[in-house]
Design a protein around this motif. Structure first.
Motif, short mmCIF file in Angstrom:
data_model
loop_
_atom_site.label_atom_id
_atom_site.label_comp_id
_atom_site.label_asym_id
_atom_site.label_seq_id
_atom_site.Cartn_x
_atom_site.Cartn_y
_atom_site.Cartn_z
N TYR A 39 7.45 6.47 10.54
CA TYR A 39 7.13 7.05 9.24
C TYR A 39 5.65 7.09 8.85
N GLY A 40 4.79 6.29 9.42
CA GLY A 40 3.39 6.25 9.01
C GLY A 40 3.20 5.37 7.79
N GLY A 41 2.01 5.35 7.24
CA GLY A 41 1.72 4.57 6.05
C GLY A 41 1.94 3.07 6.24
N ASN A 42 1.71 2.57 7.47
CA ASN A 42 1.93 1.16 7.77
C ASN A 42 3.34 0.73 7.37
N PHE A 43 4.30 1.56 7.72
CA PHE A 43 5.68 1.36 7.28
C PHE A 43 6.21 -0.04 7.57
N GLU A 44 6.05 -0.51 8.80
CA GLU A 44 6.59 -1.83 9.16
C GLU A 44 6.02 -2.92 8.26
N SER A 45 4.75 -2.84 7.91
CA SER A 45 4.13 -3.88 7.08
C SER A 45 4.68 -3.89 5.66
N ARG A 46 5.33 -2.80 5.27
CA ARG A 46 5.86 -2.70 3.91
C ARG A 46 7.33 -3.09 3.81
N LEU A 47 7.94 -3.44 4.94
CA LEU A 47 9.36 -3.80 4.91
C LEU A 47 9.58 -5.12 4.19
N ARG A 48 10.69 -5.18 3.50
CA ARG A 48 11.10 -6.38 2.77
C ARG A 48 12.62 -6.31 2.64
N LEU A 49 13.19 -7.32 2.05
CA LEU A 49 14.61 -7.30 1.75
C LEU A 49 14.81 -7.09 0.26
N ILE A 50 15.82 -6.33 -0.08
CA ILE A 50 16.23 -6.22 -1.47
C ILE A 50 17.69 -6.68 -1.55
N ALA A 51 18.06 -7.23 -2.68
CA ALA A 51 19.43 -7.66 -2.91
C ALA A 51 20.09 -6.70 -3.89
N LYS A 52 21.32 -6.36 -3.61
CA LYS A 52 22.11 -5.51 -4.50
C LYS A 52 23.46 -6.20 -4.68
N PRO A 53 24.09 -6.01 -5.82
CA PRO A 53 25.43 -6.58 -5.98
C PRO A 53 26.36 -6.06 -4.88
N ALA A 54 27.27 -6.92 -4.41
CA ALA A 54 28.17 -6.53 -3.33
C ALA A 54 28.98 -5.29 -3.68
N CYS A 55 29.21 -5.05 -4.97
CA CYS A 55 29.98 -3.88 -5.37
C CYS A 55 29.27 -2.58 -4.99
#
Length: 130
Positions: A58-74
């Motif tokens: 994707y460009g834009g230093n994509f890998e360095s911007r990865l993180r985890l987000i949490a969402k309700p299981a629903c």
């Protein structure tokens, strides 16, 4: 998974593919940690996700911007429901040398689904408008 002090004896990990991750607002993978030792209390689990496939994506230093987000299981079953759409950033770290995203997440009987997603900024730069 890595052992964490106070962590559960057994955890079941449910993983979801890129199609599900994209529906949840992420990339590549989503996961859910379910405590499997009979306790109903949430307990910490160390998690590592291999993100090497994103190193040149994707460009834009994509890998360095990865993180985890949490969402309700629903969000897995009723993603359009207002109660299921919220996303909470999870403290996580991407090691750009070994291409690993790490975090300590709670395993519980019911709970959250975690999604690999990109933030606007990362260690190697920003993808925000200038």
């Amino acid at each position: 998974m890595q052992p964490v002090a106070g962590g559960p004896e057994q955890v079941t990990v449910a993983t979801y593919d890129n199609e599900v991750a994209e529906k949840l607002g992420g990339h590549g993978v989503a996961l859910k940690l379910i405590r499997a030792d009979g306790s109903r209390r949430a307990a910490p689990v160390g998690v590592t996700v291999d993100v090497a496939g994103f190193a040149g994506a994707y460009g834009g230093n994509f890998e360095s911007r990865l993180r985890l987000i949490a969402k309700p299981a629903c969000a897995l079953t009723t993603p359009a429901s207002a109660a299921c759409t919220r996303s909470i950033p999870v403290p996580s770290k991407t090691n750009l040398v070994d291409h690993k995203l790490t975090a300590t997440l709670p395993a519980a009987q019911h709970g959250m689904v975690y999604v690999v997603a990109a933030a606007a900024n990362g260690e190697a730069g920003s993808y925000t408008a200038t």
